[in-house]
Write a protein that holds these residues in place. Structure first.
Motif, short mmCIF file in Angstrom:
data_model
loop_
_atom_site.label_atom_id
_atom_site.label_comp_id
_atom_site.label_asym_id
_atom_site.label_seq_id
_atom_site.Cartn_x
_atom_site.Cartn_y
_atom_site.Cartn_z
N GLY A 137 0.44 -1.02 -0.11
CA GLY A 137 -0.37 0.26 0.11
C GLY A 137 0.94 1.21 0.14
O GLY A 137 0.71 2.39 -0.87
N LEU A 138 1.61 1.47 0.43
CA LEU A 138 2.69 2.68 0.72
C LEU A 138 3.85 2.50 -0.57
O LEU A 138 3.93 3.53 -0.53
CB LEU A 138 3.49 2.45 2.15
CG LEU A 138 2.81 2.20 3.21
CD1 LEU A 138 3.74 2.03 4.65
CD2 LEU A 138 2.17 4.09 3.32
N LEU A 139 3.59 1.70 -1.05
CA LEU A 139 4.51 1.77 -2.90
C LEU A 139 3.50 2.32 -3.33
O LEU A 139 3.29 2.66 -4.62
CB LEU A 139 5.36 0.70 -3.11
CG LEU A 139 6.30 -0.25 -2.25
CD1 LEU A 139 6.54 -1.61 -2.94
CD2 LEU A 139 7.57 0.86 -2.43
N ALA A 140 2.49 1.63 -3.25
CA ALA A 140 0.78 2.03 -4.30
C ALA A 140 0.73 3.72 -4.20
O ALA A 140 0.48 4.43 -4.88
CB ALA A 140 0.26 0.98 -4.14
N CYS A 141 0.77 4.02 -2.51
CA CYS A 141 0.17 5.17 -2.72
C CYS A 141 1.69 6.02 -3.45
O CYS A 141 0.98 7.71 -3.83
CB CYS A 141 0.47 5.42 -0.73
SG CYS A 141 0.84 7.15 -0.78
N GLN A 142 2.61 6.17 -3.13
CA GLN A 142 3.42 6.85 -3.71
C GLN A 142 3.16 7.00 -5.51
O GLN A 142 3.96 7.67 -6.09
CB GLN A 142 5.60 6.20 -3.41
CG GLN A 142 5.63 6.21 -1.70
CD GLN A 142 7.04 6.36 -1.58
OE1 GLN A 142 8.02 6.40 -1.98
NE2 GLN A 142 7.12 5.07 -0.91
N VAL A 143 3.57 5.42 -5.71
CA VAL A 143 3.24 5.65 -7.20
C VAL A 143 1.80 6.37 -7.96
O VAL A 143 2.34 7.55 -9.26
CB VAL A 143 3.20 3.57 -7.63
CG1 VAL A 143 2.71 4.07 -9.92
CG2 VAL A 143 4.48 2.81 -7.33
N LYS A 149 10.32 6.44 -2.74
CA LYS A 149 11.38 5.75 -1.76
C LYS A 149 11.20 4.24 -0.75
O LYS A 149 9.45 4.02 -0.35
CB LYS A 149 11.50 6.94 -0.32
CG LYS A 149 11.68 7.96 -1.24
CD LYS A 149 11.67 8.88 -0.06
CE LYS A 149 12.38 10.83 0.04
NZ LYS A 149 10.94 10.88 -1.62
N THR A 150 11.82 3.58 -0.81
CA THR A 150 11.48 2.38 -0.60
C THR A 150 12.54 2.16 0.58
O THR A 150 11.83 1.32 1.06
CB THR A 150 11.57 1.21 -1.49
OG1 THR A 150 13.19 1.03 -1.71
CG2 THR A 150 11.19 0.87 -2.71
N ALA A 151 13.34 3.30 0.82
CA ALA A 151 13.96 2.34 1.89
C ALA A 151 13.09 2.67 3.33
O ALA A 151 13.54 2.22 4.11
CB ALA A 151 15.87 3.85 2.32
N PRO A 152 12.68 4.09 3.71
CA PRO A 152 11.36 4.16 4.45
C PRO A 152 10.61 2.56 4.81
O PRO A 152 10.34 2.79 6.19
CB PRO A 152 10.81 5.00 4.45
CG PRO A 152 11.71 5.88 3.55
CD PRO A 152 12.36 4.88 2.39
N LEU A 153 10.95 2.28 3.95
CA LEU A 153 9.63 0.83 4.59
C LEU A 153 10.07 -0.36 4.97
O LEU A 153 10.00 -1.13 5.39
CB LEU A 153 9.63 0.23 2.79
CG LEU A 153 7.70 1.05 2.42
CD1 LEU A 153 7.72 2.52 2.46
CD2 LEU A 153 7.04 0.76 0.98
#
Ligand SMILES: [Zn+2]
Ligand SMILES: [Zn+2]
Length: 343
Positions: free
Chosen positions: A176-182, A308-312
């Protein structure tokens, strides 16, 4: 070398085993794994809810360095920092392969389920599957290229999100947090929905660009979406939780002639009111895994800082602590857990 292995079908049957170090054949490379993401798929394989071919080493979200190149490999050398696509082999001749959808090949053999994956020290993959990691992406962040590629495939290939669309992302886990950014990068007004247990994840989604967060058990999502859309509903809903309640909420929130995108895997049948599909004329789309172009776009978005993937990444654990890792995954007490090999 030590590997986290699914030893036979059935619930459980996962353990650390000593396995052979692979050798690179023609057009193949060996990646020395530095980080392997733990994903819902691994959890579903553990519970035998996802097809696997045991004994098989788990792990399909991988970053590392090239350790060996086989004959015929060009453009890659030892020490290159890389990630890899997940299809070890596809048939190359079925209508799906020929139509540019190798992800749907019925004879597809993926790493981490049908052939050995990356929760170990050395991973054998076809050289053509390998992508260089951008210099600003470390190994832990780089092992999230795979889930990002999947999200990009579902959102950008299978659905159509446009600037100023009102888009709901339900379920603020790593996907979801990746989807949110895309979604945000598409220029949409991005609304992320979670529960009271997701408070920290929801806060993070705000830091990553969400315009509005909704705590579903404290606020009425429909009331908020109705206010934002003159009572019509969201243009696009992206279900990222793979949970029945979230599926129903998404069907409720999507507007007439909007789009419903299923990204979360439920692992079991889900009950929902299918009549809504007729009443609202909504296409329900899903994207299975990813296609090669999803990877080039994922890596470019990471290089540019658009995603940004690092914060995940909340936890890094050695593969020998896999039980703790699976427990942490189940309790949702972190975000993305990455596993690292041991000697
Ligand atoms: Zn995955
Ligand atoms: Zn095929």
């Amino acid at each position: 070398m030590k590997a986290l292995v699914k030893t036979k079908r059935g619930v459980g049957n996962v353990e650390i085993r000593d396995v052979e170090v692979p050798k690179a054949g023609r057009d193949q490379v060996i990646i020395e794994v530095k980080s392997a993401g733990l994903c819902g798929t691994d959890y579903h394989i553990y519970h035998d809810e996802y097809k696997s071919n045991p004994p098989v080493t788990l792990g399909h979200e991988v970053a590392g360095v090239i350790a060996e190149t086989g004959p015929g490999v060009n453009g890659l050398k030892s020490g290159d920092r890389v990630t890899t696509e997940t299809y070890f082999a596809t048939c190359g001749s079925c209508p799906m392969c020929r139509g540019g959808k190798p992800n749907l090949c019925p004879d597809r053999i993926s790493i981490g389920s049908m052939t050995n994956g990356g929760m170990t020290k050395y991973l054998l993959v076809p050289a053509g599957n390998v992508h260089l990691l951008p210099g600003n992406v470390d190994f832990k962040a780089g092992s999230l290229t795979e889930p990002l590629a999947c999200v990009i495939h579902s959102l950008l290939d299978m659905s159509n999100i446009r600037p100023a669309d009102m888009v709901v992302v339900s379920g603020p886990g790593p996907i979801g947090l990746l989807a949110c950014q895309v979604v945000k990068q598409c220029g949409a007004y991005t609304i992320v929905i979670g529960t009271g247990n997701d408070r920290e994840r929801l806060e993070l989604s705000r830091e990553l660009g969400a315009d509005r967060i909704i705590v579903a058990d404290e606020e009425d999502p429909w009331k908020i979406i109705a206010e934002l859309t003159d009572g019509h509903g969201a243009d696009v809903v992206c279900e990222c939780a793979g949970a029945e309640g979230s599926v129903r909420t998404c069907l409720q929130l999507v507007r007439r002639a909007g789009q419903y995108v299923q990204i979360g895997l439920a692992g079991q049948p889900v009950k929902f009111d299918i009549d809504q599909v007729i009443f609202k004329e909504i296409p329900i789309r899903g994207g299975f895994a990813s296609i090669p172009s999803s990877w080039t776009r994922a890596l470019k978005m990471m290089e540019l800082g658009f995603v940004k993937t690092a914060p995940l990444v909340s936890h890094a654990m050695p593969i020998t602590e896999w039980e703790k890792a699976f427990e942490t995954f189940k309790e949702k007490s972190g975000l993305k857990i990455v596993l690292t090999p041991v000697e």
